[in-house]
Design a protein around this motif. Structure first.
Motif, short mmCIF file in Angstrom:
data_model
loop_
_atom_site.label_atom_id
_atom_site.label_comp_id
_atom_site.label_asym_id
_atom_site.label_seq_id
_atom_site.Cartn_x
_atom_site.Cartn_y
_atom_site.Cartn_z
N ASN A 188 0.84 -1.20 0.00
CA ASN A 188 0.00 0.00 0.00
C ASN A 188 0.88 1.26 0.00
N ALA B 13 0.24 4.22 0.52
CA ALA B 13 -0.03 5.18 1.59
C ALA B 13 0.89 4.99 2.79
N ALA C 151 4.83 8.90 1.80
CA ALA C 151 3.43 9.32 1.77
C ALA C 151 3.22 10.44 2.79
N LYS D 72 -3.99 10.32 9.09
CA LYS D 72 -4.18 9.71 7.78
C LYS D 72 -2.89 9.84 6.98
N ARG D 73 -2.67 8.86 6.13
CA ARG D 73 -1.53 8.90 5.22
C ARG D 73 -2.04 8.63 3.81
N GLU D 74 -1.50 9.34 2.84
CA GLU D 74 -1.98 9.26 1.46
C GLU D 74 -0.83 9.32 0.47
N LYS D 75 -0.99 8.56 -0.60
CA LYS D 75 -0.07 8.64 -1.74
C LYS D 75 -0.65 7.87 -2.91
N ASP E 233 -3.91 5.99 -2.75
CA ASP E 233 -4.13 5.11 -1.59
C ASP E 233 -4.27 5.96 -0.33
N LYS E 234 -5.17 5.54 0.58
CA LYS E 234 -5.40 6.27 1.83
C LYS E 234 -5.53 5.28 2.98
#
Length: 462
Positions: A375, A377, A385, A402-405, A408-409
């Motif tokens: 993943n 994120a 991320a 929260k982490r995002e990249k 993907d979250k």
């Protein structure tokens, strides 16, 4: 005249034989490296993004305490998502002034040989070969600050060492490391000898980098110059046992997240709240460059032997902090035995053995490793991320971020106390709880309740 001609012919033969022998040695080394590295891509920023690192304590990992016994379990590490294998020092150990019956791994008598206690050089080559076949990079523990008192340099090059006012070689000032002799980095020939020893393992044995012991006690310019030379051979992964940002400006890819670890311990003991975690994240942003990587850990060989097991330090929160080490920015570490719920302090200078019994942590690390690997994120490398705190009505008790990249979250929510907590969160959406597989609908203002030390890893659903 004929006599002179004969001498020239003989000299030519000697030079030719010497050249041929050298070429054969180089060719043999290249063959070894090619064999142990076959099929493995070069170290890169991409592999650092989703890697799990494993610290291998060869002596204590098995009853045999050998390379061979450890090598058999390398496919098991692959199942845990491990991509980098850090092997604690494999070199012969000095017996002069040594501690305990077996001595410290970090009191080295020869930088280019292996400890017969663990097996042969060919056994080590098979370990590297097997790791590479399983897509795992191998980094050696390197001790550049000091040597053991039996090291050949003590006899042949006493000028390589630090001396006291009486002209006597000393151990490192300000430490109780009486089993080692301190090296003098003002000596350029010593620096060259150290570089040559490191080059041997990369050039002739195919290792992929180094974890460098007490890296901050060695001049930064040595590391910068040395790593630049190593990278002329091939890309390498460099881990510093240090937290100083200047170490990661040029030489090192990753440093220790010591302060992050200490914050975890203090929260686990009820000595700090989530506020300490938030302050640490701010500190990381201010101290380090965007492409610096910090290693997250709940244990390592020092923590386990000297400061206590994870159970001693973290108690019922140990699973929560294991998960946090994976989902927070950085690269997670597993120390030998953690995957088997090890709850004992391993002896450091004596033989001890890890009991291998899969219980809670093996399947947990397996799931966390898969998520980390797959993943984006959770990317924690040079192109990590994003990390954003989610506000809750109980911010000193509940950690939510929260982490995002790349679309993907991942959301992490945890009760960081030993009491149940009710709270609302400023976040909404449809999620899947990664560990339970259940779906969760969230809305702003909705009330939630978490049990003591309960945590959720939520995958955002579109």
């Amino acid at each position: 005249m004929r006599k002179v001609t004969f001498c020239l012919v003989v000299a030519g033969m000697i030079i030719s034989c010497g050249k041929q022998k050298k070429e054969e040695t180089v060719a043999k080394a290249e063959t070894v490296v090619e064999e142990v590295s076959k099929g493995l891509a070069a170290v890169s920023g991409a592999m650092m993004e989703n890697a799990v690192i494993y610290e291998a304590n060869i002596r204590q990992y098995s009853e045999e305490g050998s390379f061979k016994a450890f090598t058999k379990d390398i496919p098991t590490l692959k199942n845990l998502g491990v991509k980098i294998l850090w092997v604690m020092p494999i070199y012969p150990i000095s017996t002069t002034k040594s501690k305990g019956s077996l001595g410290s791994y970090y009191a080295i008598s020869d930088y280019t040989k292996v400890n017969p206690e663990f097996g042969t050089l060919e056994d080590f080559r098979e370990l590297v070969r097997t790791a590479h076949d399983n897509g795992i990079y191998v980094v050696l523990d390197w001790v550049a600050n000091h040597t053991g008192w039996d090291h050949v340099w003590l006899k042949e090059h006493p000028e390589f060492y630090t001396k006291n006012d009486k002209g006597e070689i000393t151990h490192t000032v300000g430490t109780d490391w009486t089993d080692v002799a301190d090296l003098d980095y003002d000596n350029e020939e010593m620096r060259k000898g150290m570089l040559d020893a490191m080059k041997y393992w990369v050039e002739q044995e195919g290792v992929d980098g180094f974890r460098c012991d007490v890296a901050g006690m060695v001049p930064v310019d040595f590391w910068n110059n040395t790593v630049a030379e190593l990278k002329k051979i091939k890309p390498v992964f460099m881990l510093a046992e240090g937290w100083e940002s200047e170490l990661m400006e040029k030489a090192f890819d990753m440093g220790y997240g010591w302060d992050t670890h200490h914050v975890m311990n203090h929260i686990a003991k009820g000595e700090n709240t989530v506020d300490a975690w938030d302050k640490r994240m701010v500190q990381v942003d201010s101290m380090y460059a965007k492409d610096d990587i910090l290693m997250n850990f709940t244990s390592n060989h020092d923590e386990n032997s000297w400061n206590g097991t994870v159970q001693e330090r973290m108690g019922d929160s140990k699973e929560l902090f294991a998960a946090l080490s994976y989902v927070a920015p950085g690269m997670p570490l597993i120390y030998s035995g953690q995957e088997y719920d090890m709850d004992k302090r391993l002896l450091f200078f004596e033989k001890d053995t890890i009991i291998k019994k899969k219980d809670v942590f093996y399947p947990l690390y397996e799931k966390l490793g898969k998520l980390k690997n797959e993943n984006s994120a959770l990317h924690g490398g040079k192109n990590a991320a994003s990390y954003n705190r989610i506000k809750t009505s109980a911010d000193t008790k509940v950690l939510a971020f929260k982490r995002e990249k790349e679309g993907d979250k991942v959301v992490f929510v945890a009760n960081m106390t030993k009491e149940s907590v009710k709270f609302t969160a400023e976040y909404d959406g449809k999620f899947k709880d990664y560990l339970s597989g259940e779906y969760v609908d969230g809305a702003k203002g909705q009330e939630y309740e978490l049990d003591p030390w309960q945590y959720l890893i939520l995958i955002k659903q579109e």
